[in-house]
Design an enzyme around this catalytic site. Structure first.
Site, PDB file in Angstrom:
ATOM      1  N   LYS A 160      54.419  71.607  -1.053  1.00  0.00           N
ATOM      2  CA  LYS A 160      55.517  72.432  -1.541  1.00  0.00           C
ATOM      3  C   LYS A 160      55.548  72.384  -3.065  1.00  0.00           C
ATOM      4  O   LYS A 160      55.155  71.402  -3.690  1.00  0.00           O
ATOM      5  CB  LYS A 160      56.866  71.952  -0.985  1.00  0.00           C
ATOM      6  CG  LYS A 160      56.890  71.750   0.518  1.00  0.00           C
ATOM      7  CD  LYS A 160      56.561  73.015   1.280  1.00  0.00           C
ATOM      8  CE  LYS A 160      56.626  72.757   2.775  1.00  0.00           C
ATOM      9  NZ  LYS A 160      55.763  73.641   3.546  1.00  0.00           N
ATOM     10  N   ASP A 161      56.063  73.438  -3.642  1.00  0.00           N
ATOM     11  CA  ASP A 161      56.058  73.584  -5.090  1.00  0.00           C
ATOM     12  C   ASP A 161      56.988  72.593  -5.765  1.00  0.00           C
ATOM     13  O   ASP A 161      58.012  72.188  -5.211  1.00  0.00           O
ATOM     14  CB  ASP A 161      56.489  75.010  -5.449  1.00  0.00           C
ATOM     15  CG  ASP A 161      55.893  75.472  -6.761  1.00  0.00           C
ATOM     16  OD1 ASP A 161      55.830  74.659  -7.695  1.00  0.00           O
ATOM     17  OD2 ASP A 161      55.485  76.640  -6.839  1.00  0.00           O
ATOM     18  N   ARG A 162      56.627  72.240  -6.972  1.00  0.00           N
ATOM     19  CA  ARG A 162      57.471  71.348  -7.765  1.00  0.00           C
ATOM     20  C   ARG A 162      58.715  72.060  -8.282  1.00  0.00           C
ATOM     21  O   ARG A 162      59.810  71.499  -8.268  1.00  0.00           O
ATOM     22  CB  ARG A 162      56.667  70.799  -8.943  1.00  0.00           C
ATOM     23  CG  ARG A 162      57.502  69.986  -9.928  1.00  0.00           C
ATOM     24  CD  ARG A 162      56.670  69.507 -11.097  1.00  0.00           C
ATOM     25  NE  ARG A 162      57.485  68.760 -12.048  1.00  0.00           N
ATOM     26  CZ  ARG A 162      57.028  68.228 -13.176  1.00  0.00           C
ATOM     27  NH1 ARG A 162      55.747  68.367 -13.477  1.00  0.00           N
ATOM     28  NH2 ARG A 162      57.834  67.580 -13.987  1.00  0.00           N
ATOM     29  N   ARG A 183      56.227  78.970 -13.154  1.00  0.00           N
ATOM     30  CA  ARG A 183      54.774  78.982 -13.008  1.00  0.00           C
ATOM     31  C   ARG A 183      54.161  80.024 -13.925  1.00  0.00           C
ATOM     32  O   ARG A 183      53.765  79.769 -15.027  1.00  0.00           O
ATOM     33  CB  ARG A 183      54.403  79.257 -11.534  1.00  0.00           C
ATOM     34  CG  ARG A 183      52.925  79.162 -11.253  1.00  0.00           C
ATOM     35  CD  ARG A 183      52.665  79.394  -9.779  1.00  0.00           C
ATOM     36  NE  ARG A 183      53.181  78.303  -8.977  1.00  0.00           N
ATOM     37  CZ  ARG A 183      52.492  77.200  -8.713  1.00  0.00           C
ATOM     38  NH1 ARG A 183      51.276  77.066  -9.194  1.00  0.00           N
ATOM     39  NH2 ARG A 183      53.005  76.249  -7.967  1.00  0.00           N
TER      40      ARG A 183
END
Length: 369
Positions: A79-81, A360
């Site tokens: 999962k994304d930070r 991002r």
């Protein structure tokens, strides 16, 4: 083909521009578990709510907490930070003695559920992910935006691999080429890569192989979108059953196939490249081979085959489940939907328009790298 070229939109030109993830709360993700804990066994399942930290960091923290090696901590997916996410981890504790769970809670993570289970958590062991995304500074006509959302809910979207699979500016694909012994010059010419003594870790190698496979799939899907056949049948189609990896066909077009396609029971598919024959034939196979006939694609194909990956398929079409939206303010739009494992929320955003992702990079679907 250029480094910045983007794949086409299936539903037409962009209807909005917006910003996302000025705060992690703008990107919320909850795993949809595939099973209930057994209540017994030596694997402690922890459902963790994390903020501003990636999965690998949390796994490392859990290993330290439990006093075990990092390989004793498992999870279903990365999962994304830059998000607020809820996901499961399994911690292997053979003596069934867990340290104080409350000691894990801090500003970055909270344990919201714990239970024992008889097996470790496997990669991909989830039904999917539910997203709540908040888009800010939205520019565009509200009526056009809402019509686009309704079209996405009814027709679905191309099942792109998201930009995050390829790294910033496509760096993972360039690194995959280097791993396969090539470097691409500015004019697109492939040259032999300098010999490197650096040995890649298994996880690094796996990441680069995935990036190579993904960019090839996106190129095939891009050709289908440009042709208008991403959600319809070509002669020689290899069909994928919805919600599974099962593939069948090619077989003659029939009313029964048309009905199954219309109700999203089956989808056209594209190749995840590896050793073996394409499952498609005729028009579908010719399109796939034509989309991957450039020198870079050929080098990636050969590298994947040399690495021993087997030919697989991925659905070309994806329909977000339970797609809902609400306007929080005049220029703030919140979206909610669920996707199967391995599918990307950025693919939904791409069909809406141009979204600048502060966490991002700009949301885009890469054809080239």
């Amino acid at each position: 083909m250029s480094e910045t070229s983007l794949l086409p939109r299936a539903h037409g030109a962009a209807v909005l521009s917006a910003a996302m993830r000025s705060t992690p709360d703008d990107f919320q993700l909850d795993e949809l578990p595939a099973f209930e804990p057994s209540g017994e066994g030596e694997h402690l399942l922890l459902t963790v709510r994390k903020r501003g930290q990636n999965t690998a960091y949390i796994a490392k923290q859990l290993a330290h907490w439990a006093g075990i090696a990092e390989m004793g901590v498992s999870y279903a997916g990365l999962k994304d930070r830059h998000a607020v996410t809820t996901q499961r981890f399994s911690v292997h504790l053979p003596k069934r003695i867990a340290p104080d769970i409350a000691a894990l809670d801090d500003a970055q993570m909270q344990v919201v559920q714990s239970a024992w289970h008889n097996r470790k958590l496997q990669r991909g062991a989830l039904h999917g992910n539910r997203f709540v995304l908040t888009l800010r500074q939205v520019q565009g006509e509200r009526e056009a935006i809402e019509q686009r959302l309704q079209a996405i809910a009814a027709r679905g979207i191309p099942n792109w691999f998201g930009e995050q699979r390829f790294g910033r500016d496509g760096a993972n694909v360039a690194a995959a080429l280097a791993m396969f012994g090539h470097v691409q010059a500015e004019d697109g010419t492939l040259l032999p890569a300098p010999t490197s003594r650096r040995r890649l870790r298994n996880d690094q190698r796996s990441m680069l192989l995935s990036a190579a496979r993904s960019v090839l799939f996106n190129r095939v899907l891009g050709a289908r979108v440009a042709q208008g056949s991403w959600d319809s049948a070509l002669q020689g189609e290899a069909w994928m059953l919805d919600g599974s990896r099962s593939v069948f066909g090619p077989e003659p077009w029939s009313e029964a196939l048309a009905e199954r396609l219309a109700r999203f029971d089956i989808h056209p598919s594209g190749p995840l490249w590896g050793v073996g024959d394409l499952r498609s034939a005729d028009q579908a196979a010719a399109l796939e081979q034509g989309a991957l006939s450039d020198p870079q694609s050929e080098a990636l194909r050969q590298g994947l085959e040399a690495a021993g990956l087997k030919q697989e398929r991925r659905a070309l079409r994806l329909r977000p489940q339970g797609l809902d939206y609400r306007w929080l303010e005049a220029q703030t739009l919140q979206l909610e939907f669920a996707l199967p494992p391995g599918c990307y929320a950025t693919a939904v955003l791409w069909e809406l328009g141009d979204v600048t992702d502060a966490g991002r990079f700009n949301v885009g679907m890469r054809a080239d790298a």
